[in-house]
Design a protein around this motif. Structure first.
Motif, PDB file in Angstrom:
ATOM      1  N   THR A  11       0.843  -1.202   0.000  1.00  0.00           N
ATOM      2  CA  THR A  11       0.000   0.000   0.000  1.00  0.00           C
ATOM      3  C   THR A  11       0.879   1.253   0.000  1.00  0.00           C
ATOM      4  O   THR A  11       2.032   1.206   0.459  1.00  0.00           O
ATOM      5  N   PRO A  12       0.352   2.375  -0.484  1.00  0.00           N
ATOM      6  CA  PRO A  12       1.110   3.621  -0.455  1.00  0.00           C
ATOM      7  C   PRO A  12       1.558   3.990   0.955  1.00  0.00           C
ATOM      8  O   PRO A  12       2.677   4.454   1.166  1.00  0.00           O
ATOM      9  N   ILE A  67       9.906  10.965  -0.570  1.00  0.00           N
ATOM     10  CA  ILE A  67       8.650  10.859   0.174  1.00  0.00           C
ATOM     11  C   ILE A  67       7.692  11.974  -0.241  1.00  0.00           C
ATOM     12  O   ILE A  67       6.503  11.720  -0.492  1.00  0.00           O
ATOM     13  N   ALA A  68       8.212  13.187  -0.337  1.00  0.00           N
ATOM     14  CA  ALA A  68       7.368  14.325  -0.712  1.00  0.00           C
ATOM     15  C   ALA A  68       6.802  14.159  -2.118  1.00  0.00           C
ATOM     16  O   ALA A  68       5.620  14.426  -2.366  1.00  0.00           O
ATOM     17  N   GLN A  69       7.636  13.719  -3.048  1.00  0.00           N
ATOM     18  CA  GLN A  69       7.187  13.533  -4.426  1.00  0.00           C
ATOM     19  C   GLN A  69       6.140  12.431  -4.522  1.00  0.00           C
ATOM     20  O   GLN A  69       5.144  12.563  -5.250  1.00  0.00           O
ATOM     21  N   PHE A  70       6.358  11.349  -3.787  1.00  0.00           N
ATOM     22  CA  PHE A  70       5.412  10.236  -3.826  1.00  0.00           C
ATOM     23  C   PHE A  70       4.070  10.650  -3.222  1.00  0.00           C
ATOM     24  O   PHE A  70       3.006  10.352  -3.780  1.00  0.00           O
ATOM     25  N   LYS A  71       4.114  11.345  -2.095  1.00  0.00           N
ATOM     26  CA  LYS A  71       2.872  11.782  -1.446  1.00  0.00           C
ATOM     27  C   LYS A  71       2.093  12.749  -2.328  1.00  0.00           C
ATOM     28  O   LYS A  71       0.860  12.833  -2.234  1.00  0.00           O
ATOM     29  N   ALA A  72       2.792  13.485  -3.186  1.00  0.00           N
ATOM     30  CA  ALA A  72       2.138  14.463  -4.047  1.00  0.00           C
ATOM     31  C   ALA A  72       1.383  13.810  -5.202  1.00  0.00           C
ATOM     32  O   ALA A  72       0.553  14.462  -5.850  1.00  0.00           O
ATOM     33  N   LEU A  73       1.639  12.541  -5.456  1.00  0.00           N
ATOM     34  CA  LEU A  73       0.949  11.842  -6.543  1.00  0.00           C
ATOM     35  C   LEU A  73      -0.493  11.521  -6.134  1.00  0.00           C
ATOM     36  O   LEU A  73      -0.764  11.237  -4.967  1.00  0.00           O
ATOM     37  N   PRO A  74      -1.424  11.531  -7.074  1.00  0.00           N
ATOM     38  CA  PRO A  74      -2.803  11.118  -6.771  1.00  0.00           C
ATOM     39  C   PRO A  74      -2.806   9.653  -6.319  1.00  0.00           C
ATOM     40  O   PRO A  74      -1.905   8.885  -6.663  1.00  0.00           O
ATOM     41  N   GLN A  75      -3.808   9.257  -5.566  1.00  0.00           N
ATOM     42  CA  GLN A  75      -3.911   7.899  -5.046  1.00  0.00           C
ATOM     43  C   GLN A  75      -3.777   6.852  -6.158  1.00  0.00           C
ATOM     44  O   GLN A  75      -3.075   5.847  -6.010  1.00  0.00           O
ATOM     45  N   GLU A  76      -4.432   7.095  -7.285  1.00  0.00           N
ATOM     46  CA  GLU A  76      -4.391   6.132  -8.392  1.00  0.00           C
ATOM     47  C   GLU A  76      -2.964   5.927  -8.900  1.00  0.00           C
ATOM     48  O   GLU A  76      -2.542   4.800  -9.166  1.00  0.00           O
ATOM     49  N   LYS A  77      -2.216   7.030  -9.011  1.00  0.00           N
ATOM     50  CA  LYS A  77      -0.839   6.920  -9.483  1.00  0.00           C
ATOM     51  C   LYS A  77       0.062   6.285  -8.429  1.00  0.00           C
ATOM     52  O   LYS A  77       1.017   5.580  -8.773  1.00  0.00           O
ATOM     53  N   LYS A 121      -0.452   2.623  -8.868  1.00  0.00           N
ATOM     54  CA  LYS A 121       0.164   2.185 -10.122  1.00  0.00           C
ATOM     55  C   LYS A 121       1.684   2.191  -9.986  1.00  0.00           C
ATOM     56  O   LYS A 121       2.383   1.318 -10.513  1.00  0.00           O
ATOM     57  N   PHE A 122       2.193   3.180  -9.285  1.00  0.00           N
ATOM     58  CA  PHE A 122       3.630   3.306  -8.995  1.00  0.00           C
ATOM     59  C   PHE A 122       4.141   2.032  -8.329  1.00  0.00           C
ATOM     60  O   PHE A 122       5.171   1.479  -8.715  1.00  0.00           O
ATOM     61  N   LEU A 123       3.402   1.557  -7.316  1.00  0.00           N
ATOM     62  CA  LEU A 123       3.816   0.352  -6.601  1.00  0.00           C
ATOM     63  C   LEU A 123       3.808  -0.864  -7.516  1.00  0.00           C
ATOM     64  O   LEU A 123       4.644  -1.762  -7.381  1.00  0.00           O
ATOM     65  N   GLY A 124       2.867  -0.892  -8.455  1.00  0.00           N
ATOM     66  CA  GLY A 124       2.828  -1.995  -9.400  1.00  0.00           C
ATOM     67  C   GLY A 124       4.072  -2.032 -10.273  1.00  0.00           C
ATOM     68  O   GLY A 124       4.674  -3.095 -10.478  1.00  0.00           O
TER      69      GLY A 124
END
Length: 228
Positions: free
Chosen positions: A40-41, A60-70, A73-76
Motif C-alpha cells: 500500500t502507499p 517521500i514528498a514527491q510520492f505523497k504528491a501523486l494522486p492515489q491512483e498513481k 500504479k507506482f507500486l505496481g
C-alpha cells in the motif's frame, strides 16, 4: 539505501526508466535482499521514513504528491522488473537518448556534462550515471566516475575512481565490485573507470552489469551498463 562515498565531482549522465528495470542493472552496497515491496502507499511511505535517511525526504514528498491512483500504479511498476530490457537497450546504446514506456509513466533519458577542478583544467573529472523514475519520482541512481590529470592533449594520470548509489526499492539490494581505473593505450589515451554492479531482487533473482566509462582532455567520451 544510502549513498556510497564519492570523491570529487564530474560530469553526469542520467537515464530514467521504470523501477525494477534498474534493479537488474544497477548497483549498490552489499546487503541482504530486503522484505517484499509494501503493498500500500502508506506502507511504502512508512518504509521510506524508517530509513531515516535525509536523501529519502524528497522521494517521500514527491510520492505523497501523486494522486492515489498513481501511487498504486507506482507500486505496481516498482514490484516488477519488466522494463529491464528496454532500460538496458537505452543504457548500452551510444545514440539512443530517450524512450517513453507505459504510456508515458516511465521515461528513459540520458544526459551528459563535464567539469574541471581547476582553472587550468589540468585536473578533471567525468562521470556516468543511470537513474530510473516513475511518474517523475526517482527510485534508484547509480554513478561511476573518474578523476584524472591532463597535460596538453594527453591524459597523464588517473587520480581516483568513485561510485555512488541510492535505492528506494524495498525488495532490491545492490553491491559493486572494487573500482578499476586505467589509462588506455594510444591512440585512445582515455582515463577509464569500471565496476560490476549486482542487483538482488526478491522473487526475481540476481542480475549483474558491468559499468564502464571513459574520458579524455575534452571530458566524458562514453559509458555504458552491460549485462554480464
Amino acid at each position: 539505501m544510502g549513498n556510497t562515498t564519492r570523491r570529487g565531482f564530474v560530469g553526469a549522465m542520467a537515464a530514467t526508466v521504470g523501477a525494477l528495470t534498474l534493479a537488474a542493472a544497477l548497483p549498490a552496497q552489499a546487503s541482504a535482499v530486503e522484505a517484499p515491496l509494501p503493498s500500500t502507499p502508506q506502507a511504502y511511505v512508512a518504509w521510506l521514513e524508517a530509513k531515516q535517511d535525509p536523501a529519502a525526504v524528497e522521494t517521500i514528498a514527491q510520492f505523497k504528491a501523486l494522486p492515489q491512483e498513481k501511487q498504486e500504479k507506482f507500486l505496481g511498476y516498482l514490484n516488477k522488473p519488466d522494463h529491464f530490457k528496454a532500460f538496458m537497450d537505452v543504457a548500452q546504446s551510444p545514440t539512443a537518448k530517450q524512450r517513453v514506456l507505459a504510456g508515458g509513466d516511465i521515461v528513459i533519458n540520458k544526459e551528459e556534462s563535464n567539469s574541471s577542478n581547476s582553472p587550468s583544467a589540468v585536473d578533471m573529472g567525468a562521470s556516468h550515471s543511470v537513474s530510473d523514475s516513475i511518474f517523475g519520482v526517482t527510485i534508484t541512481t547509480v554513478k561511476l566516475g573518474v578523476n584524472y590529470r591532463v597535460s596538453g592533449s594527453r591524459v597523464t594520470a588517473v587520480l581516483s575512481g568513485w561510485a555512488s548509489h541510492t535505492n528506494w526499492v524495498p525488495a532490491l539490494s545492490f553491491e559493486h565490485e572494487p573500482i578499476k581505473n586505467w589509462i588506455s593505450a594510444d591512440p585512445g589515451n582515455n582515463a577509464h573507470s569500471e565496476t560490476v554492479w549486482t542487483g538482488k531482487f526478491a522473487a526475481y533473482g540476481t542480475w549483474s552489469c558491468r559499468h564502464r566509462m571513459w574520458a579524455d582532455q575534452d571530458g566524458l567520451k562514453g559509458g555504458y551498463l552491460k549485462r554480464v
